[in-house]
Enzyme design. Structure first.
Site, mmCIF file in Angstrom:
data_model
loop_
_atom_site.group_PDB
_atom_site.id
_atom_site.type_symbol
_atom_site.label_atom_id
_atom_site.label_comp_id
_atom_site.label_asym_id
_atom_site.label_seq_id
_atom_site.Cartn_x
_atom_site.Cartn_y
_atom_site.Cartn_z
ATOM 1 N N ASP A 85 1.476 1.465 -4.299
ATOM 2 C CA ASP A 85 -0.171 1.766 -4.485
ATOM 3 C C ASP A 85 -0.842 3.292 -3.851
ATOM 4 O O ASP A 85 -0.280 3.059 -3.159
ATOM 5 C CB ASP A 85 -0.590 0.394 -4.320
ATOM 6 C CG ASP A 85 0.112 -0.494 -5.517
ATOM 7 O OD1 ASP A 85 0.611 -0.953 -6.522
ATOM 8 O OD2 ASP A 85 0.377 -1.982 -4.708
ATOM 9 N N TYR A 109 9.764 -1.524 4.794
ATOM 10 C CA TYR A 109 8.163 -1.986 4.894
ATOM 11 C C TYR A 109 7.687 -1.923 6.665
ATOM 12 O O TYR A 109 8.354 -3.063 6.761
ATOM 13 C CB TYR A 109 7.832 -2.207 4.107
ATOM 14 C CG TYR A 109 7.460 -1.880 2.405
ATOM 15 C CD1 TYR A 109 6.161 -0.606 1.779
ATOM 16 C CD2 TYR A 109 8.533 -2.510 1.569
ATOM 17 C CE1 TYR A 109 6.822 -0.164 0.401
ATOM 18 C CE2 TYR A 109 8.935 -2.154 0.185
ATOM 19 C CZ TYR A 109 7.562 -0.747 0.292
ATOM 20 O OH TYR A 109 7.720 -0.761 -1.712
#
Length: 250
Positions: free
Chosen positions: A51, A109
């Site tokens: 994003d 992540y």
């Protein structure tokens, strides 16, 4: 030929990875560079989207081209055209049936938080909480999310596929010099999933919610989405694994 690339990027100035009309995205920029090299329109296929404001150390993407260039020449050509906040780190020529998204085995992540003094030079790269967090509570809450769970209440749950089950293999928590890092390894992650998990864990560590807040929502088939979604600036796609040593160790 099919070309696979590992790319790092600073997401501060982009509206995420995925192509959007009239907005600057990582995909738009990379595809424009490939078009300059090949003189043809090319679509790249990534391991997944990130994003706006989210960064990557090791995003992966592939594309097809009839241009006969080796890995070194692709590497040099792409980096000669890309802006300084996007860098190709490695290039592989792969089989025609290899897919950067569908061949993924797991992803890593990391999320970075500064709990020390506010640092204005890191405002785009670390989430600044700048207050004491309960480290033991962070580890306690993190353990709840490990395993196979229905994460519908810890992600953007308005997606049409309705598949909210994901496997988180590990969550490592490191505190060093006022910097807190949470490292997630899992089969895959839904949109906002890590940010909503971290945001909820942080609220628990501050004593603002009870542990039952998490327990009541994790694996629940009732939609009662967590209200905590931490900032995107501290999130990084660190590594994508394909179960192939020639790629995973590159």
């Amino acid at each position: 030929m099919r070309v696979l690339c590992k790319v790092s990027y600073d997401g501060s100035n982009y509206y995420g990875f995925q192509k959007q009309n009239n907005k600057s995205t990582i995909q738009n920029v990379i595809e424009d560079c490939i078009k300059k090299i090949t003189k043809n329109d090319v679509t790249i296929h990534a391991s997944g989207r990130t994003d706006a404001k989210v960064h990557a150390y090791g995003q992966m993407f592939h594309f097809d081209s009839d241009l006969n260039m080796n890995e070194t020449n692709w590497f040099n050509a792409l980096n000669s055209l890309l802006p300084m906040d996007i860098r190709v780190k490695k290039v592989w020529i792969v089989e025609d049936d290899f897919h950067a998204r569908f061949n993924v085995k797991k992803k890593n992540y990391i999320y970075k938080i500064n709990i020390g003094e506010y640092n204005l030079f890191e405002k785009d790269y670390v989430t600044q909480i700048n207050s004491t967090l309960n480290f033991d509570k962070i580890k306690e809450a993190s353990r709840l999310f490990i395993g196979s769970h229905d994460f519908r209440n810890f992600c953007s749950n308005n997606e049409i596929d309705g598949d909210y089950v994901r496997d988180i293999y590990s969550i490592d928590v490191l505190l060093e010099n006022d910097y807190l890092t949470l490292s997630f390894i899992g089969s895959g992650f839904k949109r906002y999933m890590i940010r909503m998990i971290v945001g909820t864990i942080v609220e628990y560590s501050k004593g603002r919610i009870e542990l039952n807040y998490i327990i009541d929502r994790l694996d629940s088939l009732e939609f009662k989405t967590t209200q905590y979604n931490i900032n995107p600036e501290g999130l990084y796609l660190n590594k994508v694994y394909y179960g192939r040593s020639d790629i995973d160790e590159g």
